[in-house]
Every structure is written in structure tokens, then in C-alpha cells.
Motif scaffolding. Structure first.
Motif, PDB file in Angstrom:
ATOM      1  N   THR A 124      -3.619   4.148 -19.368  1.00 44.51           N
ATOM      2  CA  THR A 124      -3.651   4.381 -20.807  1.00 44.51           C
ATOM      3  C   THR A 124      -4.186   3.122 -21.481  1.00 44.51           C
ATOM      4  OG1 THR A 124      -1.359   3.602 -20.993  1.00 44.51           O
ATOM      5  CG2 THR A 124      -1.699   5.992 -20.815  1.00 44.51           C
ATOM      6  N   ARG A 125      -4.712   3.295 -22.680  1.00 44.81           N
ATOM      7  CA  ARG A 125      -5.151   2.128 -23.449  1.00 44.81           C
ATOM      8  C   ARG A 125      -3.915   1.348 -23.892  1.00 44.81           C
ATOM      9  NH1 ARG A 125     -10.507   1.835 -25.010  1.00 44.81           N
ATOM     10  NH2 ARG A 125     -11.703   3.674 -24.406  1.00 44.81           N
ATOM     11  N   ALA A 126      -4.043   0.030 -23.948  1.00 47.19           N
ATOM     12  CA  ALA A 126      -2.907  -0.819 -24.313  1.00 47.19           C
ATOM     13  C   ALA A 126      -3.324  -1.806 -25.394  1.00 47.19           C
ATOM     14  CB  ALA A 126      -2.399  -1.579 -23.094  1.00 47.19           C
ATOM     15  N   ASP A 127      -2.422  -2.060 -26.302  1.00 40.05           N
ATOM     16  CA  ASP A 127      -2.643  -3.041 -27.361  1.00 40.05           C
ATOM     17  C   ASP A 127      -1.707  -4.213 -27.112  1.00 40.05           C
ATOM     18  OD1 ASP A 127      -2.928  -4.593 -29.622  1.00 40.05           O
ATOM     19  OD2 ASP A 127      -2.561  -2.962 -31.037  1.00 40.05           O
ATOM     20  N   VAL A 128      -2.300  -5.348 -26.765  1.00 42.48           N
ATOM     21  CA  VAL A 128      -1.520  -6.568 -26.555  1.00 42.48           C
ATOM     22  C   VAL A 128      -1.880  -7.603 -27.620  1.00 42.48           C
ATOM     23  CG1 VAL A 128      -1.151  -6.189 -24.087  1.00 42.48           C
ATOM     24  CG2 VAL A 128      -3.191  -7.441 -24.848  1.00 42.48           C
ATOM     25  N   GLY A 129      -2.446  -7.103 -28.726  1.00 38.20           N
ATOM     26  CA  GLY A 129      -2.852  -7.990 -29.809  1.00 38.20           C
ATOM     27  C   GLY A 129      -4.262  -8.508 -29.653  1.00 38.20           C
ATOM     28  N   LEU A 187     -13.514  -5.728 -17.968  1.00 37.58           N
ATOM     29  CA  LEU A 187     -14.426  -6.647 -18.650  1.00 37.58           C
ATOM     30  C   LEU A 187     -15.779  -6.007 -18.909  1.00 37.58           C
ATOM     31  CD1 LEU A 187     -13.670  -9.814 -16.488  1.00 37.58           C
ATOM     32  CD2 LEU A 187     -12.510  -9.061 -18.584  1.00 37.58           C
ATOM     33  N   ARG A 188     -16.634  -6.739 -19.590  1.00 37.72           N
ATOM     34  CA  ARG A 188     -18.030  -6.314 -19.740  1.00 37.72           C
ATOM     35  C   ARG A 188     -18.653  -6.241 -18.357  1.00 37.72           C
ATOM     36  NH1 ARG A 188     -20.837 -10.708 -23.265  1.00 37.72           N
ATOM     37  NH2 ARG A 188     -19.546 -11.989 -21.946  1.00 37.72           N
ATOM     38  N   PRO A 189     -19.756  -5.519 -18.221  1.00 37.52           N
ATOM     39  CA  PRO A 189     -20.446  -5.506 -16.916  1.00 37.52           C
ATOM     40  C   PRO A 189     -20.759  -6.914 -16.461  1.00 37.52           C
ATOM     41  CG  PRO A 189     -21.339  -3.817 -18.333  1.00 37.52           C
ATOM     42  CD  PRO A 189     -20.380  -4.639 -19.179  1.00 37.52           C
ATOM     43  N   LYS A 190     -20.623  -7.157 -15.166  1.00 36.51           N
ATOM     44  CA  LYS A 190     -20.769  -8.507 -14.624  1.00 36.51           C
ATOM     45  C   LYS A 190     -22.143  -9.109 -14.906  1.00 36.51           C
ATOM     46  CE  LYS A 190     -20.943  -6.214 -10.260  1.00 36.51           C
ATOM     47  NZ  LYS A 190     -20.226  -5.940  -9.076  1.00 36.51           N
ATOM     48  N   LYS A 191     -23.180  -8.290 -15.029  1.00 33.22           N
ATOM     49  CA  LYS A 191     -24.506  -8.840 -15.312  1.00 33.22           C
ATOM     50  C   LYS A 191     -24.586  -9.467 -16.704  1.00 33.22           C
ATOM     51  CE  LYS A 191     -26.351  -4.425 -16.759  1.00 33.22           C
ATOM     52  NZ  LYS A 191     -25.926  -3.231 -16.158  1.00 33.22           N
ATOM     53  N   THR A 192     -23.642  -9.120 -17.606  1.00 37.37           N
ATOM     54  CA  THR A 192     -23.667  -9.697 -18.956  1.00 37.37           C
ATOM     55  C   THR A 192     -22.585 -10.746 -19.160  1.00 37.37           C
ATOM     56  OG1 THR A 192     -22.240  -7.989 -19.870  1.00 37.37           O
ATOM     57  CG2 THR A 192     -24.629  -7.593 -19.967  1.00 37.37           C
ATOM     58  N   LEU A 193     -21.789 -11.034 -18.135  1.00 40.05           N
ATOM     59  CA  LEU A 193     -20.728 -12.037 -18.293  1.00 40.05           C
ATOM     60  C   LEU A 193     -21.278 -13.405 -18.639  1.00 40.05           C
ATOM     61  CD1 LEU A 193     -18.179 -11.136 -15.478  1.00 40.05           C
ATOM     62  CD2 LEU A 193     -17.904 -10.837 -17.928  1.00 40.05           C
ATOM     63  N   LEU A 194     -22.476 -13.733 -18.152  1.00 39.46           N
ATOM     64  CA  LEU A 194     -23.050 -15.054 -18.411  1.00 39.46           C
ATOM     65  C   LEU A 194     -23.923 -15.075 -19.648  1.00 39.46           C
ATOM     66  CD1 LEU A 194     -23.930 -16.037 -14.731  1.00 39.46           C
ATOM     67  CD2 LEU A 194     -21.916 -16.650 -16.055  1.00 39.46           C
ATOM     68  N   THR A 217     -14.535  -8.274 -26.063  1.00 35.09           N
ATOM     69  CA  THR A 217     -15.524  -7.577 -25.232  1.00 35.09           C
ATOM     70  C   THR A 217     -14.901  -6.902 -24.025  1.00 35.09           C
ATOM     71  OG1 THR A 217     -15.958  -9.616 -23.994  1.00 35.09           O
ATOM     72  CG2 THR A 217     -17.351  -9.172 -25.932  1.00 35.09           C
ATOM     73  N   TRP A 218     -13.595  -6.958 -23.898  1.00 35.13           N
ATOM     74  CA  TRP A 218     -12.909  -6.310 -22.794  1.00 35.13           C
ATOM     75  C   TRP A 218     -12.041  -5.181 -23.335  1.00 35.13           C
ATOM     76  CZ3 TRP A 218     -11.957 -11.269 -24.450  1.00 35.13           C
ATOM     77  CH2 TRP A 218     -10.735 -11.497 -25.071  1.00 35.13           C
ATOM     78  N   VAL A 219     -11.625  -4.308 -22.415  1.00 36.47           N
ATOM     79  CA  VAL A 219     -10.744  -3.196 -22.774  1.00 36.47           C
ATOM     80  C   VAL A 219      -9.437  -3.396 -22.024  1.00 36.47           C
ATOM     81  CG1 VAL A 219     -10.415  -0.689 -22.680  1.00 36.47           C
ATOM     82  CG2 VAL A 219     -12.703  -1.640 -23.113  1.00 36.47           C
ATOM     83  N   VAL A 220      -8.323  -3.371 -22.756  1.00 41.14           N
ATOM     84  CA  VAL A 220      -7.013  -3.525 -22.141  1.00 41.14           C
ATOM     85  C   VAL A 220      -6.456  -2.137 -21.838  1.00 41.14           C
ATOM     86  CG1 VAL A 220      -4.690  -4.483 -22.335  1.00 41.14           C
ATOM     87  CG2 VAL A 220      -6.623  -5.664 -23.429  1.00 41.14           C
ATOM     88  N   LEU A 221      -6.082  -1.939 -20.591  1.00 38.33           N
ATOM     89  CA  LEU A 221      -5.460  -0.697 -20.149  1.00 38.33           C
ATOM     90  C   LEU A 221      -4.111  -1.020 -19.537  1.00 38.33           C
ATOM     91  CD1 LEU A 221      -8.510   1.034 -18.376  1.00 38.33           C
ATOM     92  CD2 LEU A 221      -7.673   1.416 -20.702  1.00 38.33           C
ATOM     93  N   ALA A 222      -3.314   0.008 -19.329  1.00 35.15           N
ATOM     94  CA  ALA A 222      -2.043  -0.140 -18.622  1.00 35.15           C
ATOM     95  C   ALA A 222      -2.008   0.887 -17.498  1.00 35.15           C
ATOM     96  CB  ALA A 222      -0.873   0.075 -19.571  1.00 35.15           C
TER      97      ALA A 222
END
Length: 121
Positions: free
Chosen positions: A87-92, A113-120, A98-103
Motif C-alpha cells: 500500500t502507499r505510505a505517508d511518512v511525511g 526510487l527513480r529508475p536507476k539510469k536517472t539516479l545520477l 522523487t521516490w514512492v513510499v510503500l508499505a
């Protein structure tokens, strides 16, 4: 001194449920199973693995340690993982991140996280 991370151990209220969830999320398999422990990994020799052990109590507070996943397609992976029981989670975290928090099914928070090709980028 040489040391390697062997496993990340997760306390769980429902041992088979949580081990199966994370196995499906990561595309790993069960490498050891007993009544009081399930270990999953890419294979028997790959490190690290995840070890699930039963505890009688349920999660009650925000995790102090969490897992970050790096997908090829963040939106598709979030949808897939939600379909597995997350489920989606809100931890503030706020709307600008740019990331999505789930539980996971027991409420343990983790990030996609964002796709690894865009991390840099």
C-alpha cells in the motif's frame, strides 16, 4: 577485516505471507524454510538474503531501517508491487520527492526510487 552482509532479518507476524510477498517483489526464491524461519535470496550462494522470523507482536511505529528498490520503470513497478499487496505510505515525505513510499502487507515501509539510469541525473 573482511565482512559481508549476510542477511537482512525481518520480524514478521505472518511468516509465510511476508516471505512470499518479498520473494515476489524481488523475484527471489525460498532458499531455506523452517517453522521459525524463512530465508529468501537470488539463489543459495548469493548475498545478501532476507531472513523472516516470527514475532508475536505487530508493527507499531515507523521503521528505523528500510529497503530502497531501484526499478527500470518506477510507475510500472509501483503498480506491480501494489498488486502484490503493498500500500502507499505517508511518512511525511511531501509531494516533491522523487521516490514512492510503500508499505508491505505488515506495514514495513520501503521506497521505490527513480529508475536507476536517472539516479545520477
Amino acid at each position: 577485516m573482511a565482512v559481508s552482509l549476510y542477511t537482512l532479518t525481518v520480524d514478521t507476524h505472518d511468516l509465510p505471507l511476508l516471505a512470499r510477498f518479498w520473494s515476489q517483489v524481488l523475484g527471489w526464491r525460498t532458499v531455506f524454510e523452517a517453522d521459525d524461519e524463512i530465508v529468501i535470496g537470488a539463489d543459495e550462494s548469493a548475498l545478501p538474503g532476507m531472513c523472516f522470523v516470527p514475532v508475536p507482536d505487530r508493527k507499531t511505529a515507523k521503521n528505523r531501517l528500510h529497503i530502497d528498490l531501484t526499478p527500470d520503470d518506477q510507475a510500472a513497478e509501483v503498480d506491480r508491487i501494489i498488486g502484490l499487496g503493498a500500500t502507499r505510505a505517508d511518512v511525511g515525505q511531501g509531494p516533491e520527492v522523487t521516490w514512492v513510499v510503500l508499505a508491505d502487507p505488515e506495514g514495513n515501509e520501503f521506497c521505490v526510487l527513480r529508475p536507476k539510469k536517472t539516479l545520477l541525473d
